[in-house]
Write a protein that holds these residues in place. Structure first.
Motif, PDB file in Angstrom:
ATOM      1  N   GLU A  67      22.535  -7.620  59.432  1.00 38.65           N
ATOM      2  CA  GLU A  67      21.873  -8.861  60.012  1.00 38.65           C
ATOM      3  C   GLU A  67      20.919  -8.422  60.662  1.00 38.65           C
ATOM      4  N   THR A  68      19.503  -8.979  60.566  1.00 31.28           N
ATOM      5  CA  THR A  68      18.338  -8.716  61.060  1.00 31.28           C
ATOM      6  C   THR A  68      17.729  -9.995  61.707  1.00 31.28           C
ATOM      7  N   ILE A  94      12.463  -7.798  53.586  1.00 28.45           N
ATOM      8  CA  ILE A  94      12.624  -7.554  55.113  1.00 28.45           C
ATOM      9  C   ILE A  94      12.610  -6.294  55.205  1.00 28.45           C
ATOM     10  N   GLN A  96      28.007 -12.047  46.023  1.00 33.07           N
ATOM     11  CA  GLN A  96      28.538 -11.360  47.171  1.00 33.07           C
ATOM     12  C   GLN A  96      29.410 -10.309  46.634  1.00 33.07           C
ATOM     13  N   GLU A 105      15.222  -9.764  48.277  1.00 35.19           N
ATOM     14  CA  GLU A 105      14.959 -10.219  49.730  1.00 35.19           C
ATOM     15  C   GLU A 105      15.127  -9.119  50.572  1.00 35.19           C
ATOM     16  N   SER A 106      16.136  -8.053  50.277  1.00 33.78           N
ATOM     17  CA  SER A 106      16.238  -6.771  51.152  1.00 33.78           C
ATOM     18  C   SER A 106      14.788  -6.102  51.336  1.00 33.78           C
ATOM     19  N   TYR A 139      15.190 -11.249  60.669  1.00 31.57           N
ATOM     20  CA  TYR A 139      14.384 -11.715  59.530  1.00 31.57           C
ATOM     21  C   TYR A 139      15.357 -11.841  58.311  1.00 31.57           C
ATOM     22  N   GLY A 140      16.785 -11.701  58.679  1.00 34.48           N
ATOM     23  CA  GLY A 140      17.691 -12.341  57.507  1.00 34.48           C
ATOM     24  C   GLY A 140      18.569 -10.952  57.224  1.00 34.48           C
ATOM     25  N   THR A 141      19.565 -11.165  56.201  1.00 33.39           N
ATOM     26  CA  THR A 141      20.234 -10.228  55.830  1.00 33.39           C
ATOM     27  C   THR A 141      19.996  -8.995  55.073  1.00 33.39           C
ATOM     28  N   VAL A 142      19.862  -8.057  55.382  1.00 32.57           N
ATOM     29  CA  VAL A 142      19.146  -6.787  54.560  1.00 32.57           C
ATOM     30  C   VAL A 142      20.325  -6.096  54.159  1.00 32.57           C
TER      31      VAL A 142
END
Length: 191
Positions: free
Chosen positions: A30-31, A115, A2, A111-112, A33-36
């Motif tokens: 935050e979306t 998404i 982080q 991950e981003s 579908y998760g954090t982008v």
């Protein structure tokens, strides 16, 4: 790992300096579908009442432009061409309407990227323009006028180290109406 969130002091400079210093920082949203997370790779400075390219040129203050008059670190999301959102970050003290348009980001992690592809579709140009960026990061008018210093779901963090020599200055895009201001080298791109 982080990254540390950007604090208020970071935003309390003029939009020219902020636009340059945002290169390499990470925009987080935050979306559903998760954090982008997107690494900022292009910005444009809008210097307020004196800048013919700015929405607040000549002191214009409307419901739409009101967030530009708020303290540095406030989001200014507006709708253009009847189809796209654009996201800006205000700069400087309250009542001095300056902002940095975030024009481009790159996914900060896999991950981003996943998404962004879910939101935009697979593309090598996921977020290489202000409208595409907002689609890929699910930034909407609901995200307008938020305090990016304190908001839980929309903020900026430290990012990658960027040497000054990697930042290229150029003309802003899409403001041909702005007379001499259209030629100012107030767009900053990571190369």
């Amino acid at each position: 790992m982080q990254k540390e969130r950007l604090k208020r002091e970071f935003f309390l400079m003029d939009a020219l300096e902020l636009s340059r210093r945002l290169i390499g920082k990470i925009l987080v949203h935050e979306t559903p579908y998760g954090t982008v997370r997107g690494i900022i790779t292009e910005t444009e400075a809008y210097m307020g009442v004196e800048d013919k390219g700015s929405h607040t040129y000549g002191g214009k203050r409307t419901k739409r432009t009101e967030p530009m008059f708020h303290i540095g670190g406030t989001s200014y999301v507006y709708f253009i061409y009847g189809m796209y959102n654009c996201v800006n970050v205000t700069a400087g003290p309250a009542e001095v309407p300056m902002a940095s348009l975030i024009r481009m980001v790159e996914p900060a992690d896999e991950e981003s990227r996943r998404i962004m592809e879910k939101l935009r579709g697979k593309s090598s140009h996921l977020a290489d323009g202000p409208g595409k960026l907002c689609i890929a990061m699910h930034i909407t008018r609901e995200d307008n006028d938020l305090d990016l210093v304190t908001d839980e779901g929309f903020y900026l963090t430290e990012g990658i180290e960027v040497e000054e020599s990697r930042i290229q200055a150029g003309k802003r895009i899409g403001i041909d109406y702005a007379e001499e201001a259209a030629d100012y080298l107030w767009r900053f791109t990571l190369r």
